[in-house]
Design a protein around this motif. Structure first.
Motif, short mmCIF file in Angstrom:
data_model
loop_
_atom_site.label_atom_id
_atom_site.label_comp_id
_atom_site.label_asym_id
_atom_site.label_seq_id
_atom_site.Cartn_x
_atom_site.Cartn_y
_atom_site.Cartn_z
N ARG A 248 0.84 -1.20 0.00
CA ARG A 248 0.00 0.00 0.00
C ARG A 248 0.87 1.25 0.00
O ARG A 248 0.56 2.23 -0.70
N ILE A 249 1.94 1.23 0.77
CA ILE A 249 2.86 2.38 0.77
C ILE A 249 3.52 2.52 -0.60
O ILE A 249 3.67 3.64 -1.12
N ARG A 250 3.91 1.42 -1.19
CA ARG A 250 4.56 1.46 -2.50
C ARG A 250 3.61 2.06 -3.55
O ARG A 250 4.02 2.90 -4.36
N GLU A 251 2.34 1.64 -3.52
CA GLU A 251 1.35 2.18 -4.45
C GLU A 251 1.14 3.67 -4.22
O GLU A 251 1.10 4.47 -5.18
N ALA A 252 1.03 4.07 -2.96
CA ALA A 252 0.83 5.49 -2.64
C ALA A 252 2.06 6.31 -3.01
O ALA A 252 1.93 7.45 -3.49
N ARG A 253 3.24 5.74 -2.81
CA ARG A 253 4.48 6.43 -3.19
C ARG A 253 4.49 6.77 -4.67
O ARG A 253 4.83 7.89 -5.07
N THR A 254 4.10 5.80 -5.50
CA THR A 254 4.02 6.04 -6.94
C THR A 254 3.05 7.17 -7.24
O THR A 254 3.32 8.06 -8.08
N GLN A 255 1.91 7.18 -6.56
CA GLN A 255 0.90 8.21 -6.79
C GLN A 255 1.42 9.59 -6.37
O GLN A 255 1.17 10.59 -7.07
N LEU A 256 2.16 9.67 -5.27
CA LEU A 256 2.73 10.95 -4.83
C LEU A 256 3.76 11.47 -5.83
O LEU A 256 3.79 12.67 -6.15
N VAL A 257 4.61 10.58 -6.32
CA VAL A 257 5.63 10.99 -7.30
C VAL A 257 4.96 11.47 -8.60
O VAL A 257 5.35 12.49 -9.18
N GLU A 258 3.93 10.76 -9.02
CA GLU A 258 3.21 11.17 -10.23
C GLU A 258 2.52 12.52 -10.05
O GLU A 258 2.30 13.26 -11.01
N GLY B 263 3.89 14.97 -8.52
CA GLY B 263 4.92 16.00 -8.54
C GLY B 263 5.71 16.15 -7.27
O GLY B 263 6.55 17.06 -7.17
N LEU B 264 5.51 15.28 -6.27
CA LEU B 264 6.28 15.36 -5.04
C LEU B 264 7.55 14.52 -5.17
O LEU B 264 7.59 13.57 -5.95
N ARG B 265 8.56 14.88 -4.40
CA ARG B 265 9.79 14.09 -4.38
C ARG B 265 9.89 13.35 -3.05
O ARG B 265 9.56 13.89 -2.00
N VAL B 266 10.35 12.11 -3.13
CA VAL B 266 10.48 11.28 -1.93
C VAL B 266 11.79 11.63 -1.23
O VAL B 266 12.85 11.68 -1.86
N VAL B 267 11.71 11.86 0.09
CA VAL B 267 12.93 12.18 0.85
C VAL B 267 13.21 11.19 1.97
O VAL B 267 14.28 11.23 2.57
N ALA B 268 12.26 10.33 2.26
CA ALA B 268 12.50 9.28 3.27
C ALA B 268 11.40 8.22 3.11
O ALA B 268 10.27 8.55 2.76
N PRO B 269 11.72 6.95 3.36
CA PRO B 269 13.05 6.44 3.68
C PRO B 269 13.94 6.27 2.45
O PRO B 269 15.14 6.07 2.58
N CYS B 270 13.31 6.33 1.27
CA CYS B 270 14.03 6.03 0.03
C CYS B 270 15.09 7.10 -0.27
O CYS B 270 14.87 8.29 -0.04
N PRO B 271 16.23 6.72 -0.82
CA PRO B 271 17.25 7.68 -1.23
C PRO B 271 16.99 8.28 -2.61
O PRO B 271 17.86 8.95 -3.16
N HIS B 272 15.83 8.01 -3.18
CA HIS B 272 15.50 8.48 -4.53
C HIS B 272 13.99 8.39 -4.73
O HIS B 272 13.28 7.79 -3.92
N SER B 273 13.53 8.98 -5.83
CA SER B 273 12.10 8.92 -6.16
C SER B 273 11.83 7.95 -7.30
O SER B 273 10.71 7.90 -7.82
N GLY B 274 12.84 7.17 -7.69
CA GLY B 274 12.66 6.21 -8.76
C GLY B 274 11.97 4.95 -8.28
O GLY B 274 11.45 4.89 -7.16
N SER B 275 11.96 3.94 -9.12
CA SER B 275 11.28 2.69 -8.79
C SER B 275 11.94 2.01 -7.60
O SER B 275 13.17 2.00 -7.46
N CYS B 276 11.13 1.42 -6.74
CA CYS B 276 11.64 0.68 -5.60
C CYS B 276 12.35 -0.57 -6.11
O CYS B 276 11.81 -1.31 -6.95
#
Length: 316
Positions: A190-200, A202-215
């Motif tokens: 569920r977090i992975r799906e929501a992460r994709t939606q946030l990136v789409e 226009g937001l950038r991921v800053v934690a915990p991932c070191p990037h906004s690309g594919s997990c």
């Protein structure tokens, strides 16, 4: 804040028959694990809400505080003026936000009025400037323009897929979003799906991932999660039936923002393994995805840092 929360929770189950509390806890455990998506509130009455607060608030507080702290490290000069806790129930994430920043106004949105009522009761005199509003969680949900921070914790698993997407879409209109789910394979998905939606959005991921690309994790083979230590009060042990003075709450999360912020170069994604003269670190990195690195005494300061490092920490 955890001491204030513990004090507020003390005596919450006084007068509630133990059998009724136990039944409410059992049903809440099933819903908490995300097996029963619904279009109705999980917390239905005072018994449910009291059992939930005693059973889940301490763990939810610590998990959300850990996620907020990881985010705050990436934006050290920023603090929210406005905070909306979507599906906040009795307000554990609002307590965690107050433990991370001060001087903001919080609004808790939930569709269960008994949860909002108890949340306001627990927070009375401790969390000033907090509003408690009944709101449907799903299609049509909107946030006030200019909302700085949104938290959504342990809620997505309760929602039907279309309502889940609507909640994440609403959250994505804020400057910063922190989503927390149980640290289970389903919670991670569920977090992975929501992460994709946030990136789409226009937001950038800053934690915990070191990037906004594919997990880099292959679904079904592993999942990304972390742990927060929860000190159990006597009330907590009574409700949960445990004997240890603590437990480790496993959680998955994502923090994303429109701010000019960058993630860490790497994140420790498993408990560090201490060996004689070396430390093994499992990392998620920007360049190489998942990797294991060995830090030995010959690395000097890095070795000392590795010995002191914890699961979930940044790693340079």
């Amino acid at each position: 804040m955890h001491e204030e929360l513990r004090a507020a929770l003390a005596g919450l189950l006084d007068g509630l028959p133990p059998k009724q509390a136990a039944q409410a806890v059992d049903r809440l455990i099933a819903n908490y694990r995300g097996r029963t998506p619904t279009d109705a509130p999980v917390l239905r009455d005072r018994a449910d809400v009291a059992a939930y607060a005693a059973y889940r608030m301490p763990a939810t507080f610590e998990a959300v505080r850990a996620a907020l702290t990881a985010f705050a490290v990436r934006v050290p000069d920023w603090s929210p003026a406005t905070h909306v806790d979507i599906g906040g129930g009795t307000g554990a994430a609002t307590w965690a936000t107050a433990a991370t920043w001060q001087g903001h106004h919080s609004t808790v949105l939930d569709w269960a009025q008994p949860a909002l009522d108890l949340g306001a009761e627990l927070a009375d005199g401790i969390l000033p400037g907090t509003d408690w509003q009944r709101r449907t969680l799903g299609e049509g949900l909107t946030l006030p323009a200019g909302t700085d921070l949104v938290t959504v914790s342990y809620v997505l698993g309760e929602l039907r897929p279309e309502d889940r997407r609507a909640v994440v879409a609403a959250a994505a209109t804020a400057t910063a979003v922190v989503l927390v789910e149980p640290g289970t394979p389903d919670g991670y998905l569920r977090i992975r799906e929501a992460r994709t939606q946030l990136v789409e959005a226009g937001l950038r991921v800053v934690a915990p991932c070191p990037h906004s690309g594919s997990c880099p994790i292959v679904p079904g083979q592993d999942w990304c999660h972390f742990a927060a230590r929860v000190n159990r009060s006597s009330l907590h042990r009574q409700v949960k039936g445990g004997s240890l003075p603590y437990e480790d709450e496993k959680f998955s999360y994502v923090a994303a923002t429109t701010l000019d912020a960058a993630p860490a170069a790497a994140r420790i994604v498993r408990k560090p393994q201490l060996r004689k003269g070396q430390v093994l670190l499992d990392l998620c990195t920007t360049a190489d995805g998942l990797e294991r690195t060995t830090v030995s005494k010959r690395h000097g300061a890095a070795y000392k840092a590795a010995r002191d490092a914890a699961w979930g920490d940044d790693w340079a």
